[in-house]
Design a protein around this motif. Structure first.
Motif, PDB file in Angstrom:
ATOM      1  N   TRP A 119      38.009 -12.101  32.750  1.00 16.82           N
ATOM      2  CA  TRP A 119      37.212 -12.124  31.524  1.00 16.82           C
ATOM      3  C   TRP A 119      37.637 -13.305  30.683  1.00 16.82           C
ATOM      4  O   TRP A 119      38.832 -13.561  30.520  1.00 16.82           O
ATOM      5  N   LEU A 120      36.671 -13.989  30.128  1.00 22.76           N
ATOM      6  CA  LEU A 120      36.912 -15.028  29.136  1.00 22.76           C
ATOM      7  C   LEU A 120      36.350 -14.514  27.822  1.00 22.76           C
ATOM      8  O   LEU A 120      35.181 -14.107  27.754  1.00 22.76           O
ATOM      9  N   GLU A 143      42.472  21.775  17.413  1.00 21.10           N
ATOM     10  CA  GLU A 143      41.185  21.760  16.735  1.00 21.10           C
ATOM     11  C   GLU A 143      41.287  21.190  15.327  1.00 21.10           C
ATOM     12  O   GLU A 143      40.348  21.252  14.549  1.00 21.10           O
ATOM     13  N   ALA A 144      42.423  20.613  14.976  1.00 23.41           N
ATOM     14  CA  ALA A 144      42.624  20.068  13.632  1.00 23.41           C
ATOM     15  C   ALA A 144      41.816  18.780  13.443  1.00 23.41           C
ATOM     16  O   ALA A 144      41.527  18.062  14.398  1.00 23.41           O
ATOM     17  N   ASP A 145      41.481  18.510  12.195  1.00 25.72           N
ATOM     18  CA  ASP A 145      40.798  17.268  11.838  1.00 25.72           C
ATOM     19  C   ASP A 145      41.859  16.195  11.614  1.00 25.72           C
ATOM     20  O   ASP A 145      42.666  16.282  10.700  1.00 25.72           O
ATOM     21  N   HIS A 146      41.866  15.195  12.456  1.00 29.90           N
ATOM     22  CA  HIS A 146      42.853  14.122  12.366  1.00 29.90           C
ATOM     23  C   HIS A 146      42.290  12.865  11.714  1.00 29.90           C
ATOM     24  O   HIS A 146      42.918  11.807  11.763  1.00 29.90           O
ATOM     25  N   GLY A 147      41.106  12.967  11.140  1.00 30.96           N
ATOM     26  CA  GLY A 147      40.509  11.817  10.481  1.00 30.96           C
ATOM     27  C   GLY A 147      39.815  10.903  11.473  1.00 30.96           C
ATOM     28  O   GLY A 147      39.337  11.352  12.510  1.00 30.96           O
ATOM     29  N   TRP A 148      39.821   9.643  11.132  1.00 30.63           N
ATOM     30  CA  TRP A 148      39.111   8.646  11.927  1.00 30.63           C
ATOM     31  C   TRP A 148      40.011   7.464  12.230  1.00 30.63           C
ATOM     32  O   TRP A 148      40.945   7.181  11.490  1.00 30.63           O
ATOM     33  N   THR A 149      39.714   6.779  13.337  1.00 30.85           N
ATOM     34  CA  THR A 149      40.371   5.509  13.633  1.00 30.85           C
ATOM     35  C   THR A 149      39.282   4.439  13.679  1.00 30.85           C
ATOM     36  O   THR A 149      38.114   4.730  13.963  1.00 30.85           O
ATOM     37  N   ALA A 150      39.674   3.237  13.377  1.00 29.03           N
ATOM     38  CA  ALA A 150      38.710   2.141  13.398  1.00 29.03           C
ATOM     39  C   ALA A 150      39.366   0.897  13.974  1.00 29.03           C
ATOM     40  O   ALA A 150      40.569   0.690  13.814  1.00 29.03           O
ATOM     41  N   GLN A 151      38.560   0.105  14.629  1.00 33.35           N
ATOM     42  CA  GLN A 151      38.997  -1.189  15.139  1.00 33.35           C
ATOM     43  C   GLN A 151      38.045  -2.242  14.598  1.00 33.35           C
ATOM     44  O   GLN A 151      36.826  -2.084  14.671  1.00 33.35           O
ATOM     45  N   ASP A 152      38.609  -3.302  14.039  1.00 33.09           N
ATOM     46  CA  ASP A 152      37.838  -4.435  13.572  1.00 33.09           C
ATOM     47  C   ASP A 152      37.923  -5.494  14.667  1.00 33.09           C
ATOM     48  O   ASP A 152      38.991  -6.045  14.926  1.00 33.09           O
ATOM     49  N   LEU A 153      36.813  -5.748  15.332  1.00 30.73           N
ATOM     50  CA  LEU A 153      36.810  -6.630  16.504  1.00 30.73           C
ATOM     51  C   LEU A 153      35.969  -7.872  16.245  1.00 30.73           C
ATOM     52  O   LEU A 153      34.911  -7.802  15.631  1.00 30.73           O
ATOM     53  N   SER A 154      36.471  -8.977  16.698  1.00 28.99           N
ATOM     54  CA  SER A 154      35.695 -10.213  16.632  1.00 28.99           C
ATOM     55  C   SER A 154      35.753 -10.873  17.996  1.00 28.99           C
ATOM     56  O   SER A 154      36.777 -11.370  18.419  1.00 28.99           O
ATOM     57  N   ASP A 155      34.641 -10.801  18.695  1.00 30.21           N
ATOM     58  CA  ASP A 155      34.551 -11.438  20.003  1.00 30.21           C
ATOM     59  C   ASP A 155      33.150 -12.019  20.131  1.00 30.21           C
ATOM     60  O   ASP A 155      32.206 -11.339  20.448  1.00 30.21           O
ATOM     61  N   ASP A 156      33.064 -13.290  19.835  1.00 31.97           N
ATOM     62  CA  ASP A 156      31.781 -13.955  19.823  1.00 31.97           C
ATOM     63  C   ASP A 156      31.192 -14.139  21.208  1.00 31.97           C
ATOM     64  O   ASP A 156      29.988 -14.174  21.375  1.00 31.97           O
ATOM     65  N   LEU A 157      32.028 -14.278  22.197  1.00 33.40           N
ATOM     66  CA  LEU A 157      31.550 -14.496  23.558  1.00 33.40           C
ATOM     67  C   LEU A 157      32.485 -13.815  24.535  1.00 33.40           C
ATOM     68  O   LEU A 157      33.702 -13.983  24.454  1.00 33.40           O
ATOM     69  N   THR A 158      31.912 -13.053  25.449  1.00 31.17           N
ATOM     70  CA  THR A 158      32.680 -12.480  26.550  1.00 31.17           C
ATOM     71  C   THR A 158      31.911 -12.746  27.837  1.00 31.17           C
ATOM     72  O   THR A 158      30.730 -12.434  27.928  1.00 31.17           O
ATOM     73  N   VAL A 159      32.592 -13.342  28.802  1.00 33.25           N
ATOM     74  CA  VAL A 159      32.012 -13.570  30.125  1.00 33.25           C
ATOM     75  C   VAL A 159      32.943 -12.904  31.123  1.00 33.25           C
ATOM     76  O   VAL A 159      34.150 -13.157  31.122  1.00 33.25           O
ATOM     77  N   ARG A 160      32.374 -12.042  31.958  1.00 34.15           N
ATOM     78  CA  ARG A 160      33.152 -11.343  32.974  1.00 34.15           C
ATOM     79  C   ARG A 160      32.612 -11.706  34.341  1.00 34.15           C
ATOM     80  O   ARG A 160      31.400 -11.700  34.554  1.00 34.15           O
ATOM     81  N   MET A 161      33.514 -12.008  35.249  1.00 33.73           N
ATOM     82  CA  MET A 161      33.129 -12.253  36.635  1.00 33.73           C
ATOM     83  C   MET A 161      34.062 -11.465  37.543  1.00 33.73           C
ATOM     84  O   MET A 161      35.232 -11.292  37.219  1.00 33.73           O
ATOM     85  N   SER A 162      33.514 -11.028  38.666  1.00 35.56           N
ATOM     86  CA  SER A 162      34.342 -10.322  39.643  1.00 35.56           C
ATOM     87  C   SER A 162      34.093 -10.911  41.016  1.00 35.56           C
ATOM     88  O   SER A 162      33.009 -11.426  41.304  1.00 35.56           O
ATOM     89  N   ALA A 163      35.100 -10.816  41.847  1.00 41.41           N
ATOM     90  CA  ALA A 163      34.971 -11.314  43.220  1.00 41.41           C
ATOM     91  C   ALA A 163      33.896 -10.535  43.968  1.00 41.41           C
ATOM     92  O   ALA A 163      33.143 -11.105  44.752  1.00 41.41           O
ATOM     93  N   GLY A 173      36.397 -20.372  39.338  1.00 40.39           N
ATOM     94  CA  GLY A 173      35.743 -21.299  38.422  1.00 40.39           C
ATOM     95  C   GLY A 173      35.875 -20.873  36.978  1.00 40.39           C
ATOM     96  O   GLY A 173      36.064 -21.704  36.081  1.00 40.39           O
ATOM     97  N   LEU A 174      35.787 -19.560  36.723  1.00 40.33           N
ATOM     98  CA  LEU A 174      35.951 -19.059  35.357  1.00 40.33           C
ATOM     99  C   LEU A 174      37.387 -19.256  34.883  1.00 40.33           C
ATOM    100  O   LEU A 174      37.628 -19.661  33.743  1.00 40.33           O
ATOM    101  N   VAL A 175      38.350 -19.021  35.750  1.00 46.23           N
ATOM    102  CA  VAL A 175      39.754 -19.244  35.396  1.00 46.23           C
ATOM    103  C   VAL A 175      39.980 -20.720  35.075  1.00 46.23           C
ATOM    104  O   VAL A 175      40.604 -21.064  34.061  1.00 46.23           O
ATOM    105  N   ARG A 176      39.460 -21.599  35.906  1.00 47.79           N
ATOM    106  CA  ARG A 176      39.608 -23.040  35.678  1.00 47.79           C
ATOM    107  C   ARG A 176      38.969 -23.450  34.356  1.00 47.79           C
ATOM    108  O   ARG A 176      39.583 -24.117  33.535  1.00 47.79           O
TER     109      ARG A 176
END
Length: 186
Positions: A119-120, A143-163, A173-176
Motif C-alpha cells: 500500500w502507498l 453490557e456497560a456503556d464505555h462511550g465512544w472512540t474516534a480516529q482523525d484520519l488524513s489519507d489523501d491517496l491510497t493505492v493498494r496492489m497485490s501479487a 513497481g509500486l514499491v519502487r
C-alpha cells in the motif's frame, strides 16, 4: 509537452481503459515539466450486475505530485468516463507511507517468497475524515456503556496492489515508485 514519455504512455495503453482520453487529461497537467517517475494502476470491480473500471495514474515531476483518477460515469442511459487530475506541490506533502506484506517472511527472498501486497498512502492535508465507533472493554459479556472512540484520519491517496490481483511486477513497481516519492517529498 505534446506527448507523454513512452513508458508512461505504454502503461496507460496496456491498461486498456480509454488511453487516449487518459493521456489527453494528463498532458496539460504535466506541461513542460520532466516526468521523474510514474505509476499506472488499473482496477476493475464488480458492482451488482456490472463491471466498473478505474485507473489511477501517478506522476512525479521535480516540483509536483500529479494524481489522475479516471472512472466510469454513472449517468443513466449514457456511457461516460470522468477524469480528475490533482496537482500537489512536493512541499505540501506531509507524509508518504509504504506498507509491504510478506507471506512466509521466514522464507522471504528465496524462490517465489517475496512481497505479496503493498500500500502507498500519501497525505497532503486535502482530505480529513473522522471515524467514530462505540468503545468496548474487550469483555464479550459486558453490557456497560464505555462511550465512544474516534480516529482523525488524513489519507489523501491510497493505492493498494497485490501479487495475486496485479502481479509481482506491479507490486515491485509500486514499491519502487513509493520509494522515489518518499525521497522527493522531504
Amino acid at each position: 509537452m505534446s506527448a507523454l514519455p513512452p513508458d508512461l504512455s505504454a502503461a496507460i495503453v496496456a491498461s486498456g481503459y480509454f488511453p487516449e482520453f487518459v493521456e489527453a487529461t494528463l498532458i496539460p497537467a504535466i506541461g513542460d515539466e520532466e516526468v521523474v517517475d510514474s505509476l499506472v494502476h488499473h482496477e476493475a470491480t464488480f458492482d451488482t450486475n456490472e463491471l466498473r473500471r478505474h485507473i489511477t495514474v501517478l506522476v512525479l515531476t521535480p516540483t509536483r505530485f500529479i494524481v489522475a483518477h479516471t472512472d466510469d460515469g454513472d449517468q443513466p442511459g449514457s456511457h461516460q468516463a470522468l477524469t480528475t487530475v490533482e496537482s500537489v506541490s512536493l512541499r505540501q506533502i506531509r507524509s508518504v507511507a509504504l506498507t509491504q506484506v510478506a507471506a512466509n517472511p521466514e522464507r522471504f527472498g528465496r524462490g517465489r517468497h517475496g512481497t505479496t501486497e503493498t500500500w502507498l498512502v500519501v497525505n497532503w492535508g486535502a482530505v480529513r475524515r473522522v471515524e467514530v465507533e462505540p468503545a468496548t472493554c474487550g469483555d464479550p459479556s459486558c453490557e456497560a456503556d464505555h462511550g465512544w472512540t474516534a480516529q482523525d484520519l488524513s489519507d489523501d491517496l491510497t493505492v493498494r496492489m497485490s501479487a495475486a490481483a496485479d502481479g509481482p511486477a506491479a507490486v515491485g513497481g509500486l514499491v519502487r515508485f513509493a520509494s522515489v516519492v518518499q525521497r522527493a517529498a522531504v
